[in-house]
Structure formats: structure tokens, C-alpha cells
Design a protein around this motif. Sequence first.
Motif, PDB file in Angstrom:
ATOM      1  N   ASN A   1       0.844  -1.201   0.000  1.00 14.15           N
ATOM      2  CA  ASN A   1       0.000   0.000   0.000  1.00 14.15           C
ATOM      3  C   ASN A   1       0.875   1.245   0.000  1.00 14.15           C
ATOM      4  O   ASN A   1       0.543   2.256  -0.591  1.00 14.15           O
ATOM      5  CB  ASN A   1      -0.900   0.038   1.246  1.00 14.15           C
TER       6      ASN A   1
ATOM      7  N   TYR B   1      -6.110  -0.089  11.532  1.00 13.74           N
ATOM      8  CA  TYR B   1      -5.062  -0.007  10.517  1.00 13.74           C
ATOM      9  C   TYR B   1      -4.047   1.009  11.038  1.00 13.74           C
ATOM     10  O   TYR B   1      -4.456   1.980  11.699  1.00 13.74           O
ATOM     11  CB  TYR B   1      -5.635   0.470   9.178  1.00 13.74           C
TER      12      TYR B   1
ATOM     13  N   GLU C   1      -2.459   3.513   9.905  1.00 15.33           N
ATOM     14  CA  GLU C   1      -2.602   4.936   9.607  1.00 15.33           C
ATOM     15  C   GLU C   1      -4.008   5.481   9.910  1.00 15.33           C
ATOM     16  O   GLU C   1      -4.259   6.661   9.748  1.00 15.33           O
ATOM     17  CB  GLU C   1      -2.199   5.217   8.137  1.00 15.33           C
ATOM     18  N   ALA C   2      -4.914   4.579  10.374  1.00 15.09           N
ATOM     19  CA  ALA C   2      -6.302   5.016  10.590  1.00 15.09           C
ATOM     20  C   ALA C   2      -6.534   5.443  12.039  1.00 15.09           C
ATOM     21  O   ALA C   2      -5.926   4.900  12.968  1.00 15.09           O
ATOM     22  CB  ALA C   2      -7.244   3.880  10.231  1.00 15.09           C
TER      23      ALA C   2
ATOM     24  N   SER D   1     -11.295  -0.376  12.742  1.00 15.00           N
ATOM     25  CA  SER D   1     -12.061  -0.973  11.652  1.00 15.00           C
ATOM     26  C   SER D   1     -12.902  -2.132  12.143  1.00 15.00           C
ATOM     27  O   SER D   1     -13.882  -2.508  11.502  1.00 15.00           O
ATOM     28  CB  SER D   1     -11.117  -1.459  10.552  1.00 15.00           C
TER      29      SER D   1
ATOM     30  N   ARG E   1     -22.592  -4.811   5.041  1.00 12.92           N
ATOM     31  CA  ARG E   1     -22.492  -3.820   3.964  1.00 12.92           C
ATOM     32  C   ARG E   1     -21.036  -3.646   3.535  1.00 12.92           C
ATOM     33  O   ARG E   1     -20.134  -4.081   4.262  1.00 12.92           O
ATOM     34  CB  ARG E   1     -22.927  -2.450   4.495  1.00 12.92           C
ATOM     35  N   THR E   2     -20.822  -2.921   2.452  1.00 16.24           N
ATOM     36  CA  THR E   2     -19.424  -2.639   2.076  1.00 16.24           C
ATOM     37  C   THR E   2     -18.816  -1.733   3.147  1.00 16.24           C
ATOM     38  O   THR E   2     -19.505  -0.859   3.685  1.00 16.24           O
ATOM     39  CB  THR E   2     -19.301  -1.933   0.708  1.00 16.24           C
ATOM     40  N   GLY E   3     -17.589  -2.012   3.444  1.00 24.15           N
ATOM     41  CA  GLY E   3     -16.883  -1.213   4.455  1.00 24.15           C
ATOM     42  C   GLY E   3     -17.216  -1.619   5.876  1.00 24.15           C
ATOM     43  O   GLY E   3     -16.800  -0.963   6.827  1.00 24.15           O
ATOM     44  N   SER E   4     -17.948  -2.740   6.043  1.00 23.57           N
ATOM     45  CA  SER E   4     -18.333  -3.127   7.410  1.00 23.57           C
ATOM     46  C   SER E   4     -17.195  -3.857   8.137  1.00 23.57           C
ATOM     47  O   SER E   4     -17.265  -4.048   9.348  1.00 23.57           O
ATOM     48  CB  SER E   4     -19.578  -3.995   7.365  1.00 23.57           C
ATOM     49  N   GLY E   5     -16.167  -4.275   7.412  1.00 32.29           N
ATOM     50  CA  GLY E   5     -15.005  -4.886   8.065  1.00 32.29           C
ATOM     51  C   GLY E   5     -14.765  -6.344   7.724  1.00 32.29           C
ATOM     52  O   GLY E   5     -13.918  -7.011   8.335  1.00 32.29           O
ATOM     53  N   LYS E   6     -15.446  -6.849   6.712  1.00 35.01           N
ATOM     54  CA  LYS E   6     -15.330  -8.277   6.381  1.00 35.01           C
ATOM     55  C   LYS E   6     -13.905  -8.629   5.938  1.00 35.01           C
ATOM     56  O   LYS E   6     -13.309  -9.585   6.429  1.00 35.01           O
ATOM     57  CB  LYS E   6     -16.327  -8.635   5.254  1.00 35.01           C
ATOM     58  N   THR E   7     -13.367  -7.812   5.014  1.00 38.04           N
ATOM     59  CA  THR E   7     -12.015  -8.105   4.509  1.00 38.04           C
ATOM     60  C   THR E   7     -10.979  -7.946   5.619  1.00 38.04           C
ATOM     61  O   THR E   7     -10.027  -8.731   5.713  1.00 38.04           O
ATOM     62  CB  THR E   7     -11.680  -7.169   3.324  1.00 38.04           C
TER      63      THR E   7
ATOM     64  N   LYS F   1      -8.167 -10.501   6.887  1.00 35.60           N
ATOM     65  CA  LYS F   1      -6.734 -10.166   6.949  1.00 35.60           C
ATOM     66  C   LYS F   1      -6.153 -10.599   8.285  1.00 35.60           C
ATOM     67  O   LYS F   1      -5.030 -11.092   8.365  1.00 35.60           O
ATOM     68  CB  LYS F   1      -6.527  -8.659   6.753  1.00 35.60           C
TER      69      LYS F   1
ATOM     70  N   GLN G   1     -11.100 -11.333  -3.535  1.00 38.44           N
ATOM     71  CA  GLN G   1     -12.051 -10.627  -4.415  1.00 38.44           C
ATOM     72  C   GLN G   1     -11.371 -10.327  -5.741  1.00 38.44           C
ATOM     73  O   GLN G   1     -11.957 -10.478  -6.795  1.00 38.44           O
ATOM     74  CB  GLN G   1     -12.457  -9.297  -3.763  1.00 38.44           C
TER      75      GLN G   1
ATOM     76  N   HIS H   1     -21.829 -10.767  -0.383  1.00 35.95           N
ATOM     77  CA  HIS H   1     -22.877  -9.746  -0.364  1.00 35.95           C
ATOM     78  C   HIS H   1     -24.217 -10.389  -0.690  1.00 35.95           C
ATOM     79  O   HIS H   1     -25.250  -9.778  -0.531  1.00 35.95           O
ATOM     80  CB  HIS H   1     -22.585  -8.672  -1.425  1.00 35.95           C
TER      81      HIS H   1
HETATM   82  N1  LIG Z   1      -5.530  -0.218   4.282  1.00 34.94           N
HETATM   83  C1  LIG Z   1      -6.444   0.430   5.013  1.00 34.94           C
HETATM   84  N2  LIG Z   1      -6.079   1.482   5.774  1.00 34.94           N
HETATM   85  C2  LIG Z   1      -6.975   2.140   6.531  1.00 34.94           C
HETATM   86  N3  LIG Z   1      -8.282   1.817   6.606  1.00 34.94           N
HETATM   87  C3  LIG Z   1      -8.716   0.784   5.882  1.00 34.94           C
HETATM   88  C4  LIG Z   1      -7.820   0.034   5.038  1.00 34.94           C
HETATM   89  N4  LIG Z   1      -8.539  -0.932   4.435  1.00 34.94           N
HETATM   90  C5  LIG Z   1      -9.817  -0.794   4.886  1.00 34.94           C
HETATM   91  N5  LIG Z   1      -9.923   0.232   5.742  1.00 34.94           N
HETATM   92  C6  LIG Z   1     -11.138   0.667   6.437  1.00 34.94           C
HETATM   93  O1  LIG Z   1     -11.606  -0.381   7.283  1.00 34.94           O
HETATM   94  C7  LIG Z   1     -13.004  -0.477   7.220  1.00 34.94           C
HETATM   95  C8  LIG Z   1     -13.410  -1.907   6.839  1.00 34.94           C
HETATM   96  O2  LIG Z   1     -12.996  -2.156   5.511  1.00 34.94           O
HETATM   97  P1  LIG Z   1     -13.077  -3.591   4.853  1.00 34.94           P
HETATM   98  O3  LIG Z   1     -12.329  -3.552   3.569  1.00 34.94           O
HETATM   99  O4  LIG Z   1     -12.675  -4.614   5.842  1.00 34.94           O
HETATM  100  O5  LIG Z   1     -14.632  -3.705   4.543  1.00 34.94           O
HETATM  101  P2  LIG Z   1     -15.416  -4.796   3.746  1.00 34.94           P
HETATM  102  O6  LIG Z   1     -16.589  -5.153   4.578  1.00 34.94           O
HETATM  103  O7  LIG Z   1     -14.530  -5.902   3.348  1.00 34.94           O
HETATM  104  O8  LIG Z   1     -15.870  -3.994   2.458  1.00 34.94           O
HETATM  105  P3  LIG Z   1     -16.208  -4.585   0.997  1.00 34.94           P
HETATM  106  O9  LIG Z   1     -17.441  -5.415   1.144  1.00 34.94           O
HETATM  107  O10 LIG Z   1     -16.464  -3.353   0.198  1.00 34.94           O
HETATM  108  O11 LIG Z   1     -15.030  -5.333   0.543  1.00 34.94           O
HETATM  109  C9  LIG Z   1     -13.512   0.570   6.243  1.00 34.94           C
HETATM  110  O12 LIG Z   1     -13.942   1.684   6.991  1.00 34.94           O
HETATM  111  C10 LIG Z   1     -12.266   0.922   5.433  1.00 34.94           C
HETATM  112  O13 LIG Z   1     -12.292   2.276   5.073  1.00 34.94           O
END
Ligand SMILES: Nc1ncnc2c1ncn2[C@@H]1O[C@H](COP(=O)(O)OP(=O)(O)OP(=O)(O)O)[C@@H](O)[C@H]1O
Length: 588
Positions: free
Chosen positions: A109, A345, A347-348, A352, A371-377, A381, A418, A530
Motif C-alpha cells: 500500500n 489499521y 494509519e487510521a 475498523s 455492507r461494504t466497508g463493514s469490516g469483512k475483509t 486479513k 475478491q 454480499h
Molecule cells: N488499508 C487500510 N487502511 C486504513 N483503513 C482501511 C484500510 N482498508 C480498509 N480500511 C477501512 O476499514 C473499514 C473496513 O474495511 P473492509 O475492507 O474490511 O470492509 P469490507 O466489509 O470488506 O468492504 P467490501 O465489502 O467493500 O469489501 C472501512 O472503513 C475501510 O475504510
Amino acid sequence: MQIFWSLRWFFQKEWLAYSVGIGILMLVSALALLPPYAAGRVVDQIAEGTLTVGDLQYWAVLLLGAGILMYIFRYIWRIMIFGAAIRLAKLLRSRLYEHYTKMSASFYNRRRTGDLMAHSTNDIKAVEQTAGIGVLTLVDSIAMGGFVIAAMAFTISWQLTLLCLLPMPLMAAATSIYGNILHHRFGQAQAAFSELNNKVQESVSGIRVTKAFGQEKAEVAAFSRQSDKVVEKNENVARVDALFEPTISLVVGISYFLAVFFGARFVIAGDLTIGELTSFTVYLGMLTWPMLAFGLLFNIVERGRASYGRIESLLEEKQDITDERAEYSSIPTGSINVVIESCHYPEAEQASLQDISFYVQKGETIGIAGRTGSGKTTLLKLLLREMEDPLSRIEVDGVSAASYQLDSYRMAFGYVPQDHFLFSISIADNIAFARPDASFKEIVHAAKTAHVHEDIINMEYGYDTIVGERGVTLSGGQKQRLAIARALITDPEILILDDSLSAVDAKTEESILSHLQRERHNKTTWIVSHRMSAIKHADQIVVLENGRQIERGTHDELMKDHRWYADMYDMQQLESLVEKGGKDGAPG
Ligand SMILES: Nc1ncnc2c1ncn2[C@@H]1O[C@H](COP(=O)(O)OP(=O)(O)OP(=O)(O)O)[C@@H](O)[C@H]1O
């Protein structure tokens, strides 16, 4: 010259090649003194009228012998020194590549692909040149320069030598100034080259987006601007580079003038013979190369220093995830306990993930929705140990994930991301990527389970079809199913499908899921989706929202709760019904 000190580990490792190479290089420099000496002697004998045919034959044989020896020696030192430099490039390339493979997602990144490519190509080339031509110019400027000056001073006239060397400090001062400017400009040229690499990489990867938005002209213009910048920066380097030779020629020219002007007076005064003056001027001519080598040395060394610094700083970047706390080298097999107080994260500012806790028994299928951005990925990780957080605990088989050696830990997983990446190799090799020894039968079996076998055999070359970069010749659904087959070939203890069925229709999705259920009845499967239909049959479903766990249970339990999951499920069912009513198709 600091770069030579920095590379001392390599010179020590290759001490034999460098000792032989440098020794022979010095011998060549010494042998090169013979022809001017012979010329001087012959001129003197002619002047004295004592030259005989025998004398001429003697010098001819001597010079021929020296010529043949120099021919052989020059070949040997090239093999020794340049060969070692090539080995250094190979070593650095391997180190960098190994380092790249160990670094986690956050490294990629932070760093751009184009930069990493520039480090692996241009920077390594610059360091290779330092260890090859750099060593040659260093030895030649010192040894050959030293020998020639010594021959002039001790065999002819130290006074005339001193006079002729008077302009030398001028050259030293000039090359030092040029060297500093060069260092600065070379850094800028390299940075521009990195930018260009990034641009090419992005343009090629994003070519379809560019075309779809009709932005080809704008992209070509942007590329052209970057390319112009590279040219401009390299021209800046060339402008300083071009000063070296004229400066050296000027200095040598002044020395020649001094040699002839004062040398002639010495001859007239009887302090020098005409032959000695002849030898002296030839020696002076021989000083051009060592001086040029000296200028070249600055150039090469400055480039090498800048490049080696970049490579070193890259290699020094620590891995985020290490084996420091590893106690077990076994491959984990089963149950997973997830207890996340919070996960950030680096830098955040905001977490998350927060307050998540669930347990997955060996052999279970777990569905993760949200939902997207809910934290699944992010959750995946943590599970895959691509990131760590002291407030997040993942236990596998009752012990912390960090207690397993990273290699063996990851061997437990089959991950279908994905963004599925396919290599530019055959379909069969793509499937067998994680198990190159897999038999063709096993490859076909994995393809059948992933419901992609029929597609493959309908292709002209079947399993031998070469997949273009990122699989451009395949449809999104085919790529997804190939990625699933690739994960299945290792028969992993824990299979993770990260929204990996989004591009396949509902019927195919159902068929793949039922294949998986049959094949993997004793193994754990995580399905992130989803689409609720993909996780409906899971043993338990966890729903995330804004990083928190808001629901957990089986499909029936969650449907009774009438919350987010139930709403989504009903809505998607309705969508599917509407679509079916419209064209007897399938959702998704
Ligand atoms: N590399 C990163 N650095 C900082 N914040 C991150 C990073 N990756 C994800 N986030 C934040 O963490 C939160 C969860 O993101 P994540 O990708 O886990 O969601 P998700 O449920 O997998 O979304 P999607 O369904 O769109 O893949 C979000 O608010 C996102 O902005």
C-alpha cells in the motif's frame, strides 16, 4: 568512494575473483609501459646511429610478446571482475525478490509497483556497474596513472613530470564539483524513471477503464509529459557527464604543451635525450585514460551510491508480521476462536473492527455478511495474518495464531480473494499454482468442483490455454471459478471465499456450494458474501456493521430476528423473483 566500503561484504565474498582480476589488471598496466619505453630507445639508437637489425628484431619480439600477454590478461580480468559484478546483481535481485515476497499488504500500500520495479532493474544495474566498471576505473586510474607517472618521474625526469602534473589539481577540483552535481541530478533522473514506471504500470493495468471513458488521448498526453520529464532529467545528467571528457582533454592538452615547451629546453640543455622526450610524450598520452577513468569513476560511483542507498533502505524495511513468537511448525487443522476487542489499521484513527467474538468448529461453514466497508475483509486479513493488532486475538486449535510459523500457518488456508489474479501461464498451471506436483486428474477434479471444467474443455486448447495477464481472455465468472479451483487443489483445512461467487449466476453458485459441501464435509469453510443465498446454508452466520458484530446465528435464527440479515435476504429473494419473472434468468 563510500559505496566500495558499503559493498565490502561482497568484495570479501568474491575476494578470489577480485584479487586475481585486480592483480592481472595491474600487470596489464605495467606491461603497457613497455611500448613507449621501446619507442624512446629506438629513437635514441636512430639518433646515435647505433640501431641494428638485431636490435629491431629484439624489440619486435618483446613488443609482440607483451601484446599477446596483454590480450590474454585483458580477457581474464574482464571475466573475473565483470563476472563478479553480474553475480552481485543476481544476489541483490534475489534478495529484493525474496524481500518483496515476505512483505505484507501494508508495504504494497505504501510502495508503488513502478518504484519497486525501478529498484529491481535500474538501481541494481547501477550497483552492478559500480562493482564492475567502477572497480576497473578505480584500479586503472590509480594503478595505470601511478605506473605512468612513476615511469615518467623515475626513468625520464622528475622535474619535467612535476611541471606536467601542475594542471592536475584543476582536474581534481573540476571532477569533484561535477561529481556533486551529478549525484543530485542522477537522483532526480532515477525518481523520474520510477514515476514513468508507475505510469506505464497503471496505464497498462487500467487500459480498459481508459478506453471505456475515452481517455486515450489524455493518457497519451500524460505519458508523454512524464516521458519528457525523464528525458529532461537525463539530459541534465548528460550535460554534466559531457563536461568530464573536455575537461580532461583540456588538462592533458595543457600538460602536452608543458611537456613539449619545457622538454625541448631540457633536450637542448642536454638533460634529456630525444628518445626520452619521445617516451615522455607517449607516456603523457597514456595518462588520458586513467584521468578519464577517474572522471568516469565519479559518475559510476555517484550513481551506485544513490542506487545502493535506495536498495538498502528497501531491504531494511521490517516485515510487519514475523515468526518471532512462533512455537509450532505444524499446520493448524481446525477450530478457530475469534476475539477482537478492537483492530486498527496503522494509519487510521478509527478502529475498523470492534467487539467481535465467535467460535468456528472444525468442519463448520461460516458465513460473513455486511455492507461494504463493514469490516469483512479486515477480519479475513487478521485471520490470514496479513495484519496483526495486539487487541485482536485469533486462536486456532486453542493456541494463538501468532504461535504458528507463518509458512505452516498459511499452508492451512486456501484463499480466494475478491481480486483474483491469474498468471500468464496455462490454465492447468494456474490451477496447480500452489501444488505444482498435482496430477492432471486432480486438476480436473478441482476444476469440476469449481464448476469451470466445462468452460475449459470448450476452449480450443483446453487446459493448455494460456491465460493472458490478469486473465483478460476469460470472463469475470470464469476467472472467479478458476481462482476457486486453484484454492481447492491444495485441499486446504480452511477455505476462504472472499466474495468469490459474485460474478457467477445463482444456479452455478448453488452447484459450487453443494460440491463444496460434499467434498469438504470435514473441513472448515469461510464464505464472505454480499449475496445472502451464498451463506444461507452455513452452520453459522456473522453479520458485521461498522466494524461491529450485530447478528450471529443460523439462517433460520436470523430470519426470525427480522433484522439486517432477514431484510437483505427477503430483498434479494424478491429481486431474484422479479428477474426470473422477467426473463427466467437468475440474480446476480
Ligand atoms: N488499508 C487500510 N487502511 C486504513 N483503513 C482501511 C484500510 N482498508 C480498509 N480500511 C477501512 O476499514 C473499514 C473496513 O474495511 P473492509 O475492507 O474490511 O470492509 P469490507 O466489509 O470488506 O468492504 P467490501 O465489502 O467493500 O469489501 C472501512 O472503513 C475501510 O475504510
